[in-house]
Design an enzyme around this catalytic site. Structure first.
Site, short mmCIF file in Angstrom:
data_model
loop_
_atom_site.label_atom_id
_atom_site.label_comp_id
_atom_site.label_asym_id
_atom_site.label_seq_id
_atom_site.Cartn_x
_atom_site.Cartn_y
_atom_site.Cartn_z
N LYS A 17 -23.74 18.27 0.16
CA LYS A 17 -22.43 18.94 0.20
C LYS A 17 -22.40 19.75 1.48
O LYS A 17 -23.35 20.47 1.79
CB LYS A 17 -22.29 19.85 -1.01
CG LYS A 17 -20.96 20.56 -1.06
CD LYS A 17 -20.88 21.46 -2.28
CE LYS A 17 -19.56 22.21 -2.29
NZ LYS A 17 -19.51 23.24 -3.31
N TYR A 66 -18.29 16.35 18.31
CA TYR A 66 -18.29 17.64 17.60
C TYR A 66 -17.44 18.67 18.33
O TYR A 66 -17.53 18.81 19.55
CB TYR A 66 -19.72 18.20 17.46
CG TYR A 66 -19.74 19.71 17.32
CD1 TYR A 66 -19.26 20.32 16.16
CD2 TYR A 66 -20.19 20.53 18.36
CE1 TYR A 66 -19.23 21.70 16.04
CE2 TYR A 66 -20.17 21.91 18.24
CZ TYR A 66 -19.68 22.49 17.07
OH TYR A 66 -19.65 23.85 16.96
N VAL A 86 6.81 -21.71 -4.74
CA VAL A 86 6.12 -23.00 -4.65
C VAL A 86 5.51 -23.31 -6.02
O VAL A 86 4.82 -22.47 -6.61
CB VAL A 86 5.05 -22.97 -3.55
CG1 VAL A 86 4.26 -24.28 -3.54
CG2 VAL A 86 5.71 -22.72 -2.20
N CYS A 104 0.83 -1.21 0.00
CA CYS A 104 0.00 0.00 0.00
C CYS A 104 0.86 1.26 0.00
O CYS A 104 0.41 2.33 -0.40
CB CYS A 104 -0.91 0.03 1.22
SG CYS A 104 -1.69 -1.55 1.54
N ASN A 135 -5.14 -8.94 6.27
CA ASN A 135 -4.62 -9.04 7.65
C ASN A 135 -5.62 -9.75 8.56
O ASN A 135 -5.24 -10.58 9.38
CB ASN A 135 -4.29 -7.65 8.19
CG ASN A 135 -2.92 -7.20 7.73
OD1 ASN A 135 -1.91 -7.63 8.25
ND2 ASN A 135 -2.89 -6.39 6.69
P1 FAD Z 1 0.22 -10.21 -1.12
O1 FAD Z 1 0.54 -9.01 -0.35
O2 FAD Z 1 0.09 -10.07 -2.61
O3 FAD Z 1 1.31 -11.31 -0.80
C1 FAD Z 1 1.34 -12.53 -1.46
C2 FAD Z 1 2.78 -12.98 -1.54
O4 FAD Z 1 2.80 -14.30 -2.06
C3 FAD Z 1 3.61 -12.14 -2.48
O5 FAD Z 1 4.69 -11.58 -1.77
C4 FAD Z 1 4.06 -13.11 -3.57
O6 FAD Z 1 5.38 -12.86 -3.99
C5 FAD Z 1 3.95 -14.45 -2.85
N1 FAD Z 1 3.71 -15.57 -3.75
C6 FAD Z 1 2.77 -15.66 -4.72
N2 FAD Z 1 2.84 -16.86 -5.30
C7 FAD Z 1 3.83 -17.54 -4.70
C8 FAD Z 1 4.38 -18.84 -4.87
N3 FAD Z 1 3.90 -19.67 -5.79
N4 FAD Z 1 5.40 -19.20 -4.09
C9 FAD Z 1 5.89 -18.38 -3.14
N5 FAD Z 1 5.41 -17.12 -2.94
C10 FAD Z 1 4.39 -16.73 -3.71
N6 FAD Z 1 -4.95 -2.34 0.30
C11 FAD Z 1 -5.57 -1.53 1.20
O7 FAD Z 1 -6.35 -2.03 2.03
N7 FAD Z 1 -5.33 -0.19 1.24
C12 FAD Z 1 -4.46 0.41 0.37
O8 FAD Z 1 -4.24 1.63 0.44
C13 FAD Z 1 -3.80 -0.40 -0.59
N8 FAD Z 1 -2.95 0.15 -1.48
C14 FAD Z 1 -2.29 -0.66 -2.37
C15 FAD Z 1 -1.40 -0.09 -3.26
C16 FAD Z 1 -0.72 -0.89 -4.17
C17 FAD Z 1 0.22 -0.25 -5.15
C18 FAD Z 1 -0.93 -2.29 -4.19
C19 FAD Z 1 -0.19 -3.17 -5.16
C20 FAD Z 1 -1.81 -2.86 -3.30
C21 FAD Z 1 -2.51 -2.06 -2.39
N9 FAD Z 1 -3.43 -2.60 -1.48
C22 FAD Z 1 -4.08 -1.80 -0.58
C23 FAD Z 1 -3.74 -4.04 -1.50
C24 FAD Z 1 -2.93 -4.79 -0.46
O9 FAD Z 1 -1.57 -4.51 -0.63
C25 FAD Z 1 -3.20 -6.27 -0.61
O10 FAD Z 1 -4.57 -6.48 -0.45
C26 FAD Z 1 -2.45 -7.10 0.41
O11 FAD Z 1 -1.07 -6.95 0.26
C27 FAD Z 1 -2.83 -8.58 0.24
O12 FAD Z 1 -2.07 -9.35 1.10
P2 FAD Z 1 -1.83 -10.88 0.77
O13 FAD Z 1 -0.93 -11.38 1.83
O14 FAD Z 1 -3.12 -11.55 0.56
O15 FAD Z 1 -1.12 -10.91 -0.64
#
Ligand code: FAD
Length: 448
Positions: free
Chosen positions: A364, A429, A82, A44, A308
C-alpha cells in the site's frame, strides 16, 4: 485483382478491418452487414451515457453508415442480419430487418466480427419490461430511455464483473438505491480476493448494498409484465429496474453452423493472422479466440482493446500484408466513483491452475508524493515466477492516477522482464505524479 470483402458486424473489429482494407485497396468493394441500427459505436461508453455523464448517444458513435459511404466508400448496411454462411459457394444469406426481405450476397473474402452476447439465465421474468443487459449501443439507448421515462428508485444489478461495477456507479448517479447480487463470494473475479475486497468495501461505504454468494432465481413482475422484484435463493428485493451482467458468450453460431472450428470457449478458432479453419473466412474481436501469451493457448477475452487490434490484423492480412497478432496478457481497467481498478497477466488462482510456482507481493502506498495535495492510497499486487523471476501478473486498486500504472506491468510481462528489471526501470517521477519510487516499483522491490 480487385476483390470483394464482406464483413458481418459493424463495430470495433469489423470496421477496423474494413477501414484498413479500404486504405490499402482503394479498388475493392467492401460491404458490411450490421443488424443493429448503428456502426462504429463505443459500447464501453454505455454506462457513462446511462449515468448522464455523456449526454447524447450520438457522442458514442465514431462513424455513421453515411460517413462510411461518403468518406470511405464502404457500404455499411445497418438493420441487416446475416442468417447463414455458405462457404462452398462463398456467399451469405442476409435479412433486411426493415423490409423482411432475404437475399444472398457473394464474397471473395469474408470477415466474421459478430462480437459477444450477454448470457441470460432462463428464469421466469428475465424478459420483463425494465430488465436490461448491455451489449450494443441500441441496448444502452433502450436502458437509458426506460430510466429517463420511469425514473426508477430501486435498482438491482445481477453480476459483479466490470459491467456490474460500472453500472452501479451509473445508477447511483441517477439517484437510485442500488443493490448488487453475485453468486460468487467476491466482486470482479479477475482479481484476487485480497484486492477485490478493497473494491467491495468502497462500494458498500458508498451506498451499494452487496449480496454475495446469492443466485438470481426469479424476476417477479406486475400484471403488465413490468419488473417488480428480484428473487434470489436467499431473499426478495424490490426492483424498478434490473441490469443483468453475469457474463458474455461469443456470437459464433453462424460460424459453427457453417462448419468452422471453434475453440474450447466456443469462440471462433483463429490463427495469429485471424484466419479461421475455412478458406477465405476470417474472424476478429469478441467472437474470436485470442492467443494468451502466458497461458500459451487460445482463450476467449472480450475487450475493445483486443477487438480493435484483431480487426486491424485481420484487415492487414486480408489485403496481403503478413501481420501476426502477438497475443494478449489479459489487461483490463475500470473504476467505481473515485476508485480505480486494474489487472493484467495471471491472478493467483490462474497461476495455481497452471501449476506455476510464483512469488507475490502486495503493498500500500500513495498515488502521488505523500505530502502533495490529493495524496490517496494505492494498492499494488505483483506476481513473479519463482524459477526465472519474470513478472507474470499485477493488480492495482487505488485512487486518482493509480490504475493506468497497470500498463507498466503489462509492458513488463509482454517484454518478459524480471522483478529486478521492473524495480529498476527508469520510470518518471515528480511529486504531483508519484513518490520517487513508483508504487509499482515498491511492489517489485518487495518481491526482490
Ligand atoms: P461488437 O462490438 O459486439 O460488435 C459486433 C456487432 O456485430 C454488433 O454490433 C452486432 O449487432 C453485430 N452482429 C452480430 N451478429 C450479427 C449478424 N448475424 N448479422 C449482422 N450483424 C451482427 N472493452 C474494453 O476494452 N474496455 C471497456 O471499458 C469496455 N467497457 C464495456 C462496457 C459495456 C457496457 C460493454 C457492453 C462492453 C464493454 N467493453 C469494454 C467491451 C467492448 O465493447 C467489446 O469488446 C467490443 O465492442 C468488441 O468489438 P467487436 O467488434 O468484436 O464486437
Amino acid at each position: 485483382m480487385n476483390k470483394k470483402l464482406v464483413v458481418i458486424g459493424g463495430d470495433a473489429a469489423g470496421m477496423s478491418a474494413a477501414s484498413k482494407v479500404r486504405r490499402e485497396k482503394p479498388g475493392w468493394e467492401i460491404v458490411v452487414f450490421e443488424k443493429s441500427p448503428h456502426t462504429s459505436y463505443a459500447a464501453c461508453g454505455i454506462p457513462y451515457y446511462i449515468a448522464d455523464q455523456v449526454k447524447q448517444s450520438e457522442s458514442l458513435i465514431a462513424r455513421t453508415p453515411e460517413t462510411f459511404i461518403k468518406d470511405y466508400q464502404i457500404q455499411a448496411k445497418v438493420n441487416h442480419e446475416v442468417l447463414q454462411i455458405d462457404p462452398e459457394n462463398r456467399r451469405i444469406l442476409v435479412k433486411n430487418l426493415k423490409s423482411e426481405a432475404t437475399f444472398w450476397e457473394t464474397y471473395d473474402e469474408l470477415l466474421i466480427a459478430t462480437g459477444a452476447a450477454p448470457i441470460l439465465p432462463d428464469l421466469p421474468g428475465i424478459d420483463a419490461t425494465g430488465v436490461f443487459s448491455l451489449s450494443t449501443l441500441q441496448s444502452g439507448i433502450e436502458a437509458r430511455a426506460y430510466i429517463d421515462l420511469n425514473i426508477p428508485k430501486k435498482a438491482v444489478i445481477v453480476g459483479g464483473g466490470y459491467i456490474g461495477v460500472e453500472m452501479a456507479e451509473a445508477l447511483l448517479d441517477r439517484d437510485m438505491h442500488v443493490t448488487l447480487v453475485d453468486r460468487s463470494s467476491q466482486l470482479m473475479r479477475t482479481l484476487d480476493p485480497d484486492m477485490a475486497i478493497l473494491l467491495a468495501d468502497y462500494m458498500a461505504e458508498n451506498g451499494i448494498m452487496l449480496y454475495m454468494d446469492e443466485s438470481l432465481t426469479k424476476i417477479p413482475t406486475d400484471g403488465k409484465g413490468k419488473v417488480r422484484q428480484v428473487e434470489t435463493n436467499k431473499r426478495k428485493l424490490e426492483a424498478d429496474v434490473v441490469i443483468i451482467g453475469i457474463g458474455i458468450t461469443p456470437r459464433s453460431d453462424l460460424a459453427k453452423t457453417a462448419g468452422l472450428k471453434l475453440g474450447d470457449s466456443g469462440a471462433i478458432l483463429v490463427n495469429r493472422h485471424m484466419r479461421t479453419s475455412v478458406n477465405h473466412i476470417w474472424a476478429a474481436g469478441d467472437c474470436a479466440t485470442s492467443y494468451h501469451i502466458l497461458r500459451e493457448e487460445e482463450t476467449f477475452r472480450a475487450l475493445g482493446t483486443i477487438a480493435n487490434k484483431q480487426g486491424l490484423v485481420a484487415g492487414s492480412n486480408i489485403c496481403g500484408e503478413k501481420i501476426e497478432f502477438p497475443g494478449i496478457v489479459g489487461t483490463a481497467i475500470t473504476k467505481f466513483l473515485d476508485m480505480e481498478i486494474a489487472r493484467t497477466g495471471l491472478s493467483e488462482s490462474e497461476a495455481k491452475e497452471m501449476n506455476l510456482e510464483y512469488d507475490t507481493s502486495a503493498i500500500k502506498s500513495s498515488n502521488v508524493a505523500s505530502y502533495y495535495p490529493g495524496s490517496a492510497p494505492i494498492h499494488v499486487k505483483l506476481l513473479a515466477r519463482k524459477d526465472n523471476k519474470r513478472i507474470i501478473g499485477g493488480q492495482i486498486v487505488g485512487f486518482k492516477g493509480s490504475a493506468k500504472r497497470i500498463d507498466t506491468i503489462a509492458a513488463a510481462i509482454m517484454g518478459k522482464l524480471t522483478t529486478f528489471d521492473l524495480a529498476f526501470m527508469d520510470l518518471s517521477y515528480a511529486p504531483p505524479f508519484s513518490g520517487v519510487w513508483d508504487p509499482v516499483q515498491i511492489a517489485a522491490r518487495r518481491l526482490l
